[in-house]
Design an enzyme around this catalytic site. Structure first.
Site, short mmCIF file in Angstrom:
data_model
loop_
_atom_site.label_atom_id
_atom_site.label_comp_id
_atom_site.label_asym_id
_atom_site.label_seq_id
_atom_site.Cartn_x
_atom_site.Cartn_y
_atom_site.Cartn_z
N ASN A 284 -5.43 10.65 -9.54
CA ASN A 284 -4.11 10.26 -8.99
C ASN A 284 -3.42 11.24 -8.54
OD1 ASN A 284 -1.95 8.39 -8.22
ND2 ASN A 284 -0.93 8.94 -10.23
N HIS B 23 0.63 12.51 -7.99
CA HIS B 23 1.84 12.05 -8.39
C HIS B 23 2.87 13.03 -7.99
CE1 HIS B 23 4.89 10.05 -10.79
NE2 HIS B 23 5.12 11.03 -11.27
N SER C 217 1.20 16.69 -8.90
CA SER C 217 0.38 16.92 -10.13
C SER C 217 -1.04 15.96 -9.41
CB SER C 217 0.62 16.48 -11.37
OG SER C 217 1.86 17.25 -11.78
N ASP D 77 0.73 7.56 -15.50
CA ASP D 77 0.78 8.90 -15.08
C ASP D 77 0.59 9.86 -16.28
OD1 ASP D 77 1.25 8.03 -12.42
OD2 ASP D 77 3.58 7.78 -12.92
C1 GAR Z 1 2.59 10.62 -2.19
O1 GAR Z 1 3.92 11.52 -2.24
C2 GAR Z 1 2.10 10.56 -3.65
O2 GAR Z 1 2.36 11.56 -4.28
C3 GAR Z 1 2.98 9.43 -4.17
O3 GAR Z 1 3.01 8.36 -3.15
C4 GAR Z 1 3.16 9.36 -1.85
C5 GAR Z 1 2.10 8.51 -0.92
O4 GAR Z 1 2.01 9.15 0.30
N1 GAR Z 1 2.33 8.93 -5.16
C6 GAR Z 1 3.09 8.30 -6.22
O5 GAR Z 1 4.31 8.15 -6.31
C7 GAR Z 1 2.15 7.66 -7.38
N2 GAR Z 1 2.99 7.20 -8.39
P1 GAR Z 1 0.89 8.89 1.36
O6 GAR Z 1 0.99 7.31 1.56
O7 GAR Z 1 1.56 9.29 2.76
O8 GAR Z 1 -0.26 9.70 0.97
#
Ligand code: GAR
Length: 221
Positions: free
Chosen positions: A110, A112, A139, A148
């Site tokens: 994942n 995060h 991360s 997480d």
């Molecule tokens: C990213 O910033 C990722 O790190 C976050 O969602 C966004 C997805 O963006 N993930 C989380 O918050 C997971 N807990 P994307 O759809 O443009 O890849």
């Protein structure tokens, strides 16, 4: 030559991290085969990207299931049947059921947007700003039943700047996420990275004492 790593990407939103993986693959920098893009949101941008790239799409709607566990069991059964080697959560905004994900521990990662173990959960950019942190980051970790909380493989760090608000900080960090995630998947595809139970990561057979750090496009110890 061995066959390429078969990856399934799970995404709930716009899919810019999926796009970064596709771009790395197209540039010849990521020897993987995308076997599915799965989403809980029929309108996710990630699904449109998958369609344009000719990757099989899988949409499962939570309301069609009696419970979170039933949803997750079906999702993971389908990914197993597709023959995924690795599941990449790239903005998949659901909490996963511990029992359903158990067979995938060590084969699911994942991304995060925080320097874990800081700021698990949501609103990570806002929380870093409110805490007055000087640095922030992203991360990539192996997924375990703890939200997480699985062992961290690699991190990208950025300084927090005076002009940062939540949106600006998120946007600046995203550019680093787009290098971090392909770099980790590249190591997994090369067979160099492994989950070591119960909570470790090893690189080339040696356990990591601290997460790898992103420098440029590369991960360094
Ligand atoms: C990213 O910033 C990722 O790190 C976050 O969602 C966004 C997805 O963006 N993930 C989380 O918050 C997971 N807990 P994307 O759809 O443009 O890849």
């Amino acid at each position: 030559m061995s066959s390429p790593l078969r990856i399934a990407v799970l995404a709930s939103g716009r899919g810019s991290n999926l796009q970064a993986l596709l771009a790395a693959r197209d540039a010849g920098a990521l020897p993987v085969e995308f076997v599915a893009v799965a989403s809980d949101k029929p309108t996710a941008g990630a699904l449109a990207l998958a369609e344009a790239a000719g990757i099989p799409r899988l949409v499962l709607k939570p309301k069609d299931y009696a419970s979170r566990r039933a949803f997750d069991l079906d999702l993971f059964a389908r990914l197993r049947d597709i023959g995924a080697d690795l599941v990449v959560l790239a903005g998949f905004m659901r909490i996963l059921d511990g029992e359903a994900l158990h067979p995938w521990v060590g084969r699911m990662i994942n991304i995060h947007p925080s320097l874990l173990p800081k700021y698990r959960g949501l609103h990570t950019h806002r929380r870093a700003l409110e805490a007055g942190d000087l640095e922030h980051g992203a991360s990539v970790h192996y997924v375990t039943a703890e939200l997480d909380g699985g062992p961290v493989i690699a991190q990208a760090r950025i300084g927090i700047e005076t002009g940062d608000d939540e949106q600006r900080l998120a946007g600046r960090l995203l550019a680093y996420e787009h290098r971090l995630l392909p770099a980790v998947v590249r190591l997994i595809a090369a067979g160099r990275l492994a989950f070591t139970a119960p909570d470790g990561v090893s690189l080339d057979g040696a356990r990591l004492a601290v997460p790898l750090e992103l420098r440029g496009d590369e991960l360094v110890r």
